[in-house]
Design an enzyme around this catalytic site. Structure first.
Site, PDB file in Angstrom:
ATOM      1  N   LEU A 196       0.817  -1.219   0.000  1.00 52.89           N
ATOM      2  CA  LEU A 196       0.000   0.000   0.000  1.00 52.89           C
ATOM      3  C   LEU A 196       0.845   1.261   0.000  1.00 52.89           C
ATOM      4  CD1 LEU A 196      -2.695  -1.109   2.611  1.00 52.89           C
ATOM      5  CD2 LEU A 196      -2.899  -1.097   0.114  1.00 52.89           C
ATOM      6  N   GLY A 197       2.010   1.202   0.599  1.00 54.46           N
ATOM      7  CA  GLY A 197       2.856   2.398   0.648  1.00 54.46           C
ATOM      8  C   GLY A 197       4.124   2.143   1.425  1.00 54.46           C
ATOM      9  N   LYS A 219       2.042  -3.765   8.767  1.00 55.08           N
ATOM     10  CA  LYS A 219       3.119  -2.777   8.667  1.00 55.08           C
ATOM     11  C   LYS A 219       4.416  -3.432   9.106  1.00 55.08           C
ATOM     12  CE  LYS A 219       4.519   1.914   9.617  1.00 55.08           C
ATOM     13  NZ  LYS A 219       4.026   3.261   9.804  1.00 55.08           N
ATOM     14  N   ASP A 313       4.143  11.650  15.695  1.00 54.59           N
ATOM     15  CA  ASP A 313       4.358  11.573  14.239  1.00 54.59           C
ATOM     16  C   ASP A 313       3.049  11.827  13.481  1.00 54.59           C
ATOM     17  OD1 ASP A 313       5.888  11.223  11.929  1.00 54.59           O
ATOM     18  OD2 ASP A 313       5.523   9.061  11.849  1.00 54.59           O
TER      19      ASP A 313
END
Length: 457
Positions: A196-197, A219, A313
């Site tokens: 996805l990224g 992730k 973040d």
């Protein structure tokens, strides 16, 4: 006992001062009041923000911030402006980082600082440390580990390759652990569908749970340093606290594991993120569509702040979007992951270095007061996220080629009303207050910011 780094002022007006680092932190020398080592205002040899030093014991990295006279490390000039350059011209160049070691000397004007690394002796009877090799290719990495005496490590070359596909590295590490008889983690219960990224530490993938057939997001974060036992324990402790966070506007955390230097997290899958929506919308999102996103994000942030969590973040990429109850809702993602990685000493350099984080969405104190962030710092970052969503610009100027850290420390925020004059005045005033560089002028937490947003709409 922990490995510690000391910075000792051995000569100059501040002689005798000691700065001790036992975890990730930063130090700034200069004339400004927010510098950790503040030099006399009239000293012509010292700039407002002269240099920044980032420490992740035992690693250290220094960068000159475009000072007039440069910073001298072991009698070698680092950075500084060229002859005839103005401060503005000098700021247009990002100066290289310098890795520091035990015994190095830093000189600015008449001030000299000495670096000392204090390592605890090994316990009596402990075996001799084994030669450190890359987990993936097997080459000797003694030079790369920079004084970390033990721990799992993947060399820079292998890591560079893995950044394009962290899932492949994780699979490789798990396969090697299984072959060697180790009881490593398994993510064989999931089929990877697509990437996805990518981000600063790794990548996110869509996957499917083989048993429930439900889609999830996985992730994978790659440590930038050797993963020692203590760092792994700290990380496990920090991450375990996140499992209890359950809120409609915080991305659900399902499970996690690790192998070697790769850490993975199984999370709720969402449909997209705010950064992509901004891009698809031509650079900014209409107010009618932006308001629900602001409300949802602040609700999630309010809940986290009430539980004592700081995000560290927040940015458009970490505001995820999902369909529920017939509408698009926003959810805050990656709560605590950046903090946990930093706390465990796994992140490498996040302010300096080649893999520095997203400083554009950092409040000034995240650089000058790195360890001690409070909810008020998240308020700045979520305010910057809303600012970008409403006008398509960053709150500060970051001219191409300029040092981004120096821009955060010195460039003022630009009022939202100047960037997007058609927005309601009460709304722009609320966001501008959230983006104040003075902490005492900002909303202290998401609760107060949320109330201001509601009153403005």
């Amino acid at each position: 006992m922990l490995t510690k780094v000391q910075l000792i002022v051995s000569e100059g007006a501040a002689a005798g001062k000691r700065f001790v680092f036992d975890e990730h932190d930063t130090l700034i020398l200069g004339r400004e009041t927010d510098c950790h080592i503040q030099m006399p205002e009239g000293d012509p040899a010292v700039s407002r923000h002269h240099f920044i030093l980032e420490v992740d014991p035992p690693d250290m990295m220094l960068r000159d911030l475009g000072s007039m006279n440069g910073t001298w490390v072991n009698d070698e000039k680092q950075g500084g402006r060229e002859k005839g350059e103005t401060p503005e011209q000098g700021a247009r160049r990002k100066h290289p980082e310098v890795e520091l070691r035990h015994g190095d000397k830093i000189k600015v004007g008449n001030t000299v600082l000495t670096v000392a690394v204090d390592r605890p002796p090994p316990p009596k009877g402990s075996p001799k440390p084994r030669a450190q090799t890359c987990l993936r290719c097997g080459k000797d990495v003694a030079v790369e580990v920079a004084g970390r005496q033990e721990g799992a490590y993947v060399c820079k070359d292998c890591r560079k390759t893995a950044e394009h596909d962290p899932a492949a590295l994780l699979a490789n590490l798990i396969a090697r652990a299984v072959k060697g008889g180790a009881a490593g983690p398994s993510i064989t219960g999931y089929d990877f569908v697509r990437r996805l990224g990518t981000g600063g530490f790794g990548a996110v993938y869509e996957a499917r749970d083989k048993r429930s057939k439900q889609p999830v997001a996985i992730k994978i974060m790659l440590s930038r340093v050797a993963v020692e036992k203590r760092g792994r324990e700290i990380f496990e402790r920090e991450v375990s606290l996140m499992r209890d966070m359950r809120h409609p506007h915080i991305v659900g955390f399902l499970d996690h594991g690790c192998e070697g230097t790769a850490f993975y997290f199984i999370m709720e899958l969402c449909d997209g993120n705010l950064a992509d929506l901004i891009k698809r919308s031509g650079g900014r999102i209409p107010l009618k569509e932006a308001v629900p996103i602001m409300r949802d994000s602040l609700k999630g942030l309010e809940y986290a702040h009430s539980r004592g969590f700081i995000h560290r973040d927040l940015k458009p990429h970490n505001i995820l979007l999902a369909r529920a109850s017939g509408r698009t809702i926003a959810k805050v993602a990656d709560f605590g992951l950046a903090k946990s990685f930093i706390k465990a000493g796994l992140s490498g350099m996040t302010v300096t270095g080649s893999f520095a984080g997203t400083v554009e969405f950092m409040p000034r104190e995240q650089i000058s007061n790195f360890k001690y962030l409070k909810p008020v710092s998240d308020v700045w970052s979520i305010g910057a996220t809303f600012y970008m969503m409403l006008c398509g610009q960053l709150p500060r100027e970051f001219p191409a080629g300029h040092d981004r850290v120096r821009a955060v420390l010195q460039n003022p925020t630009i009022p939202l009303s100047k960037q997007q004059p058609g927005l309601p005045k009460a709304l722009t005033a609320a966001i501008d207050r959230a983006l104040s560089d003075r902490i005492d002028e900002r909303y202290p937490s998401a609760v107060e910011f949320s109330r201001a947003i509601e009153a403005a709409l």
